[in-house]
Design a protein around this motif. Structure first.
Motif, PDB file in Angstrom:
ATOM      1  N   LEU A  90       0.816  -1.216   0.000  1.00 27.56           N
ATOM      2  CA  LEU A  90       0.000   0.000   0.000  1.00 27.56           C
ATOM      3  C   LEU A  90       0.848   1.263   0.000  1.00 27.56           C
ATOM      4  O   LEU A  90       1.980   1.273   0.484  1.00 27.56           O
ATOM      5  CB  LEU A  90      -0.891   0.040   1.242  1.00 27.56           C
ATOM      6  CG  LEU A  90      -1.943  -1.040   1.393  1.00 27.56           C
ATOM      7  CD1 LEU A  90      -2.647  -0.875   2.722  1.00 27.56           C
ATOM      8  CD2 LEU A  90      -2.934  -0.998   0.266  1.00 27.56           C
ATOM      9  N   SER A  91       0.237   2.325  -0.510  1.00 30.30           N
ATOM     10  CA  SER A  91       0.744   3.687  -0.383  1.00 30.30           C
ATOM     11  C   SER A  91      -0.410   4.562   0.061  1.00 30.30           C
ATOM     12  O   SER A  91      -1.568   4.267  -0.240  1.00 30.30           O
ATOM     13  CB  SER A  91       1.299   4.206  -1.709  1.00 30.30           C
ATOM     14  OG  SER A  91       2.463   3.512  -2.063  1.00 30.30           O
ATOM     15  N   PHE A  92      -0.084   5.629   0.768  1.00 29.65           N
ATOM     16  CA  PHE A  92      -1.095   6.570   1.229  1.00 29.65           C
ATOM     17  C   PHE A  92      -0.834   7.921   0.587  1.00 29.65           C
ATOM     18  O   PHE A  92       0.308   8.372   0.514  1.00 29.65           O
ATOM     19  CB  PHE A  92      -1.064   6.705   2.752  1.00 29.65           C
ATOM     20  CG  PHE A  92      -1.251   5.392   3.463  1.00 29.65           C
ATOM     21  CD1 PHE A  92      -2.491   4.790   3.512  1.00 29.65           C
ATOM     22  CD2 PHE A  92      -0.183   4.754   4.061  1.00 29.65           C
ATOM     23  CE1 PHE A  92      -2.666   3.579   4.151  1.00 29.65           C
ATOM     24  CE2 PHE A  92      -0.341   3.544   4.714  1.00 29.65           C
ATOM     25  CZ  PHE A  92      -1.585   2.946   4.752  1.00 29.65           C
ATOM     26  N   GLU A  93      -1.918   8.568   0.137  1.00 29.87           N
ATOM     27  CA  GLU A  93      -1.820   9.884  -0.499  1.00 29.87           C
ATOM     28  C   GLU A  93      -2.516  10.919   0.371  1.00 29.87           C
ATOM     29  O   GLU A  93      -3.615  10.681   0.878  1.00 29.87           O
ATOM     30  CB  GLU A  93      -2.489   9.849  -1.874  1.00 29.87           C
ATOM     31  CG  GLU A  93      -2.521  11.185  -2.567  1.00 29.87           C
ATOM     32  CD  GLU A  93      -3.308  11.160  -3.866  1.00 29.87           C
ATOM     33  OE1 GLU A  93      -3.417  12.238  -4.477  1.00 29.87           O
ATOM     34  OE2 GLU A  93      -3.817  10.107  -4.256  1.00 29.87           O
ATOM     35  N   ALA A  94      -1.864  12.074   0.523  1.00 30.19           N
ATOM     36  CA  ALA A  94      -2.457  13.167   1.297  1.00 30.19           C
ATOM     37  C   ALA A  94      -1.954  14.495   0.744  1.00 30.19           C
ATOM     38  O   ALA A  94      -0.865  14.573   0.178  1.00 30.19           O
ATOM     39  CB  ALA A  94      -2.101  13.050   2.766  1.00 30.19           C
ATOM     40  N   MET A 139     -10.504   0.569   3.245  1.00 30.96           N
ATOM     41  CA  MET A 139      -9.218   0.836   3.900  1.00 30.96           C
ATOM     42  C   MET A 139      -9.035   2.319   4.176  1.00 30.96           C
ATOM     43  O   MET A 139      -8.519   2.710   5.228  1.00 30.96           O
ATOM     44  CB  MET A 139      -8.068   0.290   3.065  1.00 30.96           C
ATOM     45  CG  MET A 139      -7.972  -1.205   3.082  1.00 30.96           C
ATOM     46  SD  MET A 139      -6.564  -1.760   2.109  1.00 30.96           S
ATOM     47  CE  MET A 139      -6.421  -3.452   2.661  1.00 30.96           C
ATOM     48  N   LEU A 140      -9.467   3.167   3.240  1.00 33.23           N
ATOM     49  CA  LEU A 140      -9.387   4.617   3.442  1.00 33.23           C
ATOM     50  C   LEU A 140     -10.225   5.035   4.648  1.00 33.23           C
ATOM     51  O   LEU A 140      -9.771   5.817   5.498  1.00 33.23           O
ATOM     52  CB  LEU A 140      -9.844   5.357   2.182  1.00 33.23           C
ATOM     53  CG  LEU A 140      -9.932   6.872   2.295  1.00 33.23           C
ATOM     54  CD1 LEU A 140      -8.551   7.472   2.493  1.00 33.23           C
ATOM     55  CD2 LEU A 140     -10.601   7.453   1.076  1.00 33.23           C
ATOM     56  N   VAL A 141     -11.437   4.514   4.724  1.00 38.28           N
ATOM     57  CA  VAL A 141     -12.315   4.843   5.854  1.00 38.28           C
ATOM     58  C   VAL A 141     -11.673   4.388   7.166  1.00 38.28           C
ATOM     59  O   VAL A 141     -11.674   5.119   8.170  1.00 38.28           O
ATOM     60  CB  VAL A 141     -13.705   4.200   5.652  1.00 38.28           C
ATOM     61  CG1 VAL A 141     -14.541   4.281   6.916  1.00 38.28           C
ATOM     62  CG2 VAL A 141     -14.429   4.860   4.488  1.00 38.28           C
ATOM     63  N   GLU A 154      -6.782  13.975   7.938  1.00 35.82           N
ATOM     64  CA  GLU A 154      -7.107  12.787   7.147  1.00 35.82           C
ATOM     65  C   GLU A 154      -6.214  12.653   5.923  1.00 35.82           C
ATOM     66  O   GLU A 154      -5.635  13.626   5.452  1.00 35.82           O
ATOM     67  CB  GLU A 154      -8.562  12.849   6.686  1.00 35.82           C
ATOM     68  CG  GLU A 154      -9.561  12.780   7.806  1.00 35.82           C
ATOM     69  CD  GLU A 154     -10.990  12.753   7.294  1.00 35.82           C
ATOM     70  OE1 GLU A 154     -11.223  13.105   6.121  1.00 35.82           O
ATOM     71  OE2 GLU A 154     -11.870  12.378   8.075  1.00 35.82           O
ATOM     72  N   ILE A 155      -6.166  11.436   5.396  1.00 31.30           N
ATOM     73  CA  ILE A 155      -5.476  11.196   4.134  1.00 31.30           C
ATOM     74  C   ILE A 155      -6.499  11.225   3.014  1.00 31.30           C
ATOM     75  O   ILE A 155      -7.711  11.153   3.250  1.00 31.30           O
ATOM     76  CB  ILE A 155      -4.693   9.860   4.140  1.00 31.30           C
ATOM     77  CG1 ILE A 155      -5.634   8.673   4.290  1.00 31.30           C
ATOM     78  CG2 ILE A 155      -3.623   9.871   5.194  1.00 31.30           C
ATOM     79  CD1 ILE A 155      -4.954   7.337   4.020  1.00 31.30           C
TER      80      ILE A 155
END
Length: 166
Positions: A90-94, A139-141, A154-155
């Motif tokens: 996974l990667s997270f974007e913000a 997963m985002l939630v 938040e992301i």
């Protein structure tokens, strides 16, 4: 001979007028070129600047930042009574760098929650593109719930870098 000199004098005045006209045309062309360039770039006229300031939300661009989950999430997934394995990178974007710093700070809790979400999904669902999109939303939630509990920003998105099921 006096008659010949009289005829040549008006010819010089005609050339002088032609040169002056050409200089004026060239100056006008350069001026119009500069004005046109400023107009299209939007830097030229003060009236246009007022319109841009009226809607700063539409014209401002905020670049996204990303952070990667260092180790893949690996868990078992139930499929018609059989155990299957799922491995997800996974990667997270913000848009807020503080959100990514918060993700790194709370990574153990986030990782645990994401393993639970992945383990509770149906194997047949995550094999379809729509099922993977739904999993990303879940997963985002989950990540945003953890961040909200900790009082962090938040992301924007959860991204799959690699998705393997077997």
């Amino acid at each position: 001979m006096a008659e010949n000199n009289a005829e040549q004098a008006p010819a010089k005045k005609g050339k002088l007028k032609l040169i002056i006209m050409l200089v004026i045309v060239i100056i006008l062309a350069v001026a119009l070129s500069v004005v046109g360039t400023l107009w299209f770039l939007g830097d030229g006229f003060s009236g246009d600047g007022d319109q841009v300031d009226a809607n700063p939300e539409e014209t401002s661009f905020i670049a996204s930042s990303y952070t990667d989950l260092e180790k893949a999430l690996v868990t078992t997934v139930q499929a018609q009574g059989r155990q299957r394995y799922a491995q997800v990178h996974l990667s997270f974007e913000a848009t807020d760098p503080l959100a990514l710093a918060a993700v790194d700070t709370h990574m153990p809790l986030i990782r645990s929650k994401l393993v639970m979400v992945l383990g509770n999904t149906d194997f047949n669902e995550i094999q379809t593109p729509d099922g993977r999109a739904d999993l990303a939303v879940q997963m985002l939630v989950t990540v945003n719930e953890v961040l909200a509990q900790e009082g962090e920003p938040e992301i924007k998105r959860v991204l799959f870098r690699n998705f393997v099921v077997q």
